[in-house]
Every structure is written in structure tokens, then in C-alpha cells.
Design a protein around this motif. Structure first.
Motif, PDB file in Angstrom:
ATOM      1  N   ASP A   4       0.790  -1.243   0.000  1.00  0.00           N
ATOM      2  CA  ASP A   4       0.000   0.000   0.000  1.00  0.00           C
ATOM      3  C   ASP A   4       0.819   1.289   0.000  1.00  0.00           C
ATOM      4  N   ILE A   5       2.086   1.211  -0.338  1.00  0.00           N
ATOM      5  CA  ILE A   5       2.924   2.410  -0.497  1.00  0.00           C
ATOM      6  C   ILE A   5       3.746   2.248  -1.771  1.00  0.00           C
ATOM      7  N   PHE A   6       4.362   3.339  -2.204  1.00  0.00           N
ATOM      8  CA  PHE A   6       5.260   3.274  -3.354  1.00  0.00           C
ATOM      9  C   PHE A   6       6.700   3.246  -2.873  1.00  0.00           C
ATOM     10  N   ILE A   7       7.443   2.267  -3.396  1.00  0.00           N
ATOM     11  CA  ILE A   7       8.863   2.103  -3.101  1.00  0.00           C
ATOM     12  C   ILE A   7       9.654   2.448  -4.350  1.00  0.00           C
ATOM     13  N   ASN A   8      10.693   3.260  -4.181  1.00  0.00           N
ATOM     14  CA  ASN A   8      11.592   3.604  -5.273  1.00  0.00           C
ATOM     15  C   ASN A   8      12.718   2.565  -5.329  1.00  0.00           C
ATOM     16  N   TYR A   9      13.092   2.179  -6.545  1.00  0.00           N
ATOM     17  CA  TYR A   9      14.179   1.211  -6.703  1.00  0.00           C
ATOM     18  C   TYR A   9      14.899   1.441  -8.021  1.00  0.00           C
ATOM     19  N   GLU A  10      16.093   0.870  -8.128  1.00  0.00           N
ATOM     20  CA  GLU A  10      16.860   0.875  -9.369  1.00  0.00           C
ATOM     21  C   GLU A  10      17.463  -0.499  -9.552  1.00  0.00           C
ATOM     22  N   ILE A  11      17.599  -0.940 -10.794  1.00  0.00           N
ATOM     23  CA  ILE A  11      18.215  -2.224 -11.115  1.00  0.00           C
ATOM     24  C   ILE A  11      19.281  -1.992 -12.177  1.00  0.00           C
ATOM     25  N   ALA A  12      20.428  -2.645 -11.972  1.00  0.00           N
ATOM     26  CA  ALA A  12      21.515  -2.584 -12.950  1.00  0.00           C
ATOM     27  C   ALA A  12      22.144  -3.968 -13.063  1.00  0.00           C
ATOM     28  N   TYR A  60      26.466  -9.202 -11.066  1.00  0.00           N
ATOM     29  CA  TYR A  60      25.140  -9.457 -10.497  1.00  0.00           C
ATOM     30  C   TYR A  60      24.098  -8.515 -11.094  1.00  0.00           C
ATOM     31  N   GLN A  61      22.840  -8.894 -10.928  1.00  0.00           N
ATOM     32  CA  GLN A  61      21.750  -7.945 -11.096  1.00  0.00           C
ATOM     33  C   GLN A  61      21.653  -7.231  -9.750  1.00  0.00           C
ATOM     34  N   VAL A  62      21.950  -5.962  -9.723  1.00  0.00           N
ATOM     35  CA  VAL A  62      22.007  -5.202  -8.473  1.00  0.00           C
ATOM     36  C   VAL A  62      20.720  -4.403  -8.306  1.00  0.00           C
ATOM     37  N   LEU A  63      20.041  -4.662  -7.207  1.00  0.00           N
ATOM     38  CA  LEU A  63      18.808  -3.960  -6.863  1.00  0.00           C
ATOM     39  C   LEU A  63      19.086  -3.045  -5.676  1.00  0.00           C
ATOM     40  N   THR A  64      18.930  -1.743  -5.886  1.00  0.00           N
ATOM     41  CA  THR A  64      18.994  -0.784  -4.788  1.00  0.00           C
ATOM     42  C   THR A  64      17.586  -0.241  -4.596  1.00  0.00           C
ATOM     43  N   TRP A  65      17.270   0.129  -3.368  1.00  0.00           N
ATOM     44  CA  TRP A  65      15.916   0.612  -3.090  1.00  0.00           C
ATOM     45  C   TRP A  65      15.956   1.627  -1.971  1.00  0.00           C
ATOM     46  N   ASP A  66      14.982   2.528  -2.012  1.00  0.00           N
ATOM     47  CA  ASP A  66      14.815   3.502  -0.943  1.00  0.00           C
ATOM     48  C   ASP A  66      13.848   2.902   0.067  1.00  0.00           C
ATOM     49  N   VAL A  67      14.350   2.622   1.263  1.00  0.00           N
ATOM     50  CA  VAL A  67      13.502   2.124   2.346  1.00  0.00           C
ATOM     51  C   VAL A  67      12.395   3.154   2.574  1.00  0.00           C
ATOM     52  N   GLN A  68      11.175   2.698   2.894  1.00  0.00           N
ATOM     53  CA  GLN A  68      10.093   3.667   3.097  1.00  0.00           C
ATOM     54  C   GLN A  68      10.504   4.679   4.155  1.00  0.00           C
TER      55      GLN A  68
END
Length: 146
Positions: free
Chosen positions: A7-15, A45-53
Motif C-alpha cells: 500500500d505504499i510506493f517504493i523507489n528502486y533501481e536495477i543494474a 550481479y543484477q544489483v537492486l537498490t531501493w529507498d527504504v520507506q
């Protein structure tokens, strides 16, 4: 990119490509903290970074935050992205989240890397982190003497 989870939006990036390595930032941080590191890791690797809520470009809802809540967000993010398991690295607060994630979602955690963190936070450390978070909210990350 932003995606709705819990129920929230999470920002992420994949490289990159290959097995997934999740990088979880510390308090007051965001995906930008990993910018110098991602290109090096993305070679393997497939690197996933994300902004914690509550951080970066992710939603900042009112209410109590906890490592369990953040771990649940990460599990939901992996599900939305159709990732069935990952190596999980957490730095500082991200290490606490990574530990909680490994305990709560062992089927999604292929390996755990904890950097500059702890498994337990005593009352004195809790006060320090709450004060640090208040400073970041009031004055921004530039006010933190790292």
C-alpha cells in the motif's frame, strides 16, 4: 522507478544481470548512496537498490517504522519484481533490516551480508539513532558528520 508494495510506493533501481544482489542503505540514505558501488557489482550481479520507506523517493507515511516493516517491504518488492531469491547486503540500519529479512523470509534470502551494523540495539543506541533521524529530518544529511 517506483512500484506499489504494501500500500505504499517504493523507489528502486536495477543494474546488471545475473543473480540478484540487494543493497539496503542506512538511516537517512537512499539509492544514491550506492551509486559508486553499483557499476562494479553490476559486472557480476543484477544489483537492486531501493529507498527504504521514509527515505529517498519512497513514500513517507505517518506511523511507526520498524525493521520488520521494512523487511516486509523488501519481500513484497522482490515479489512484484518476480525475484524469487537474492543475496541481501545491508549497511548500518540496512544491516538491521537485512537481518530481519533473513529471519522473516528465509526462502527469499540466499545469502546475507551485514556491514557496520548490529543485531540488537540497546536503549542508549536507540536514543542516538532517534536523535540522528530527527536531525536528518530537520536539517538534511549534510548536518550529519560522517
Amino acid at each position: 522507478m517506483r512500484v506499489k508494495v504494501n500500500d505504499i510506493f517504493i523507489n528502486y533501481e536495477i543494474a546488471g544481470s545475473g543473480k540478484t544482489l540487494v543493497l539496503t542503505h542506512g538511516i537517512g540514505g537512499n539509492t544514491q548512496n550506492w551509486r559508486p558501488t553499483v557499476p562494479l557489482l553490476a559486472e557480476y550481479y543484477q544489483v537492486l537498490t531501493w529507498d527504504v520507506q521514509g527515505h529517498g523517493q519512497s513514500d513517507k507515511p505517518e506511523g511507526k517504522y520498524s525493521a520488520g516493516l521494512f523487511a516486509s517491504d523488501l519481500a513484497a518488492l522482490l515479489k512484484v519484481l518476480d525475484i524469487d531469491g537474492a543475496f541481501v547486503l545491508g549497511h548500518s540500519m540496512g544491516g538491521v533490516i537485512a537481518l530481519r529479512f533473513a529471519l522473516d523470509f528465509p526462502d527469499l534470502c540466499n545469502a546475507l551480508i551485514v556491514s557496520s551494523s548490529s543485531a540488537e540495539v540497546n536503549p542508549q543506541a536507540t536514543k542516538y539513532w532517534q536523535d540522528l533521524a530527527a536531525t536528518v529530518l530537520e536539517k538534511g544529511m549534510a548536518a550529519i558528520p560522517f
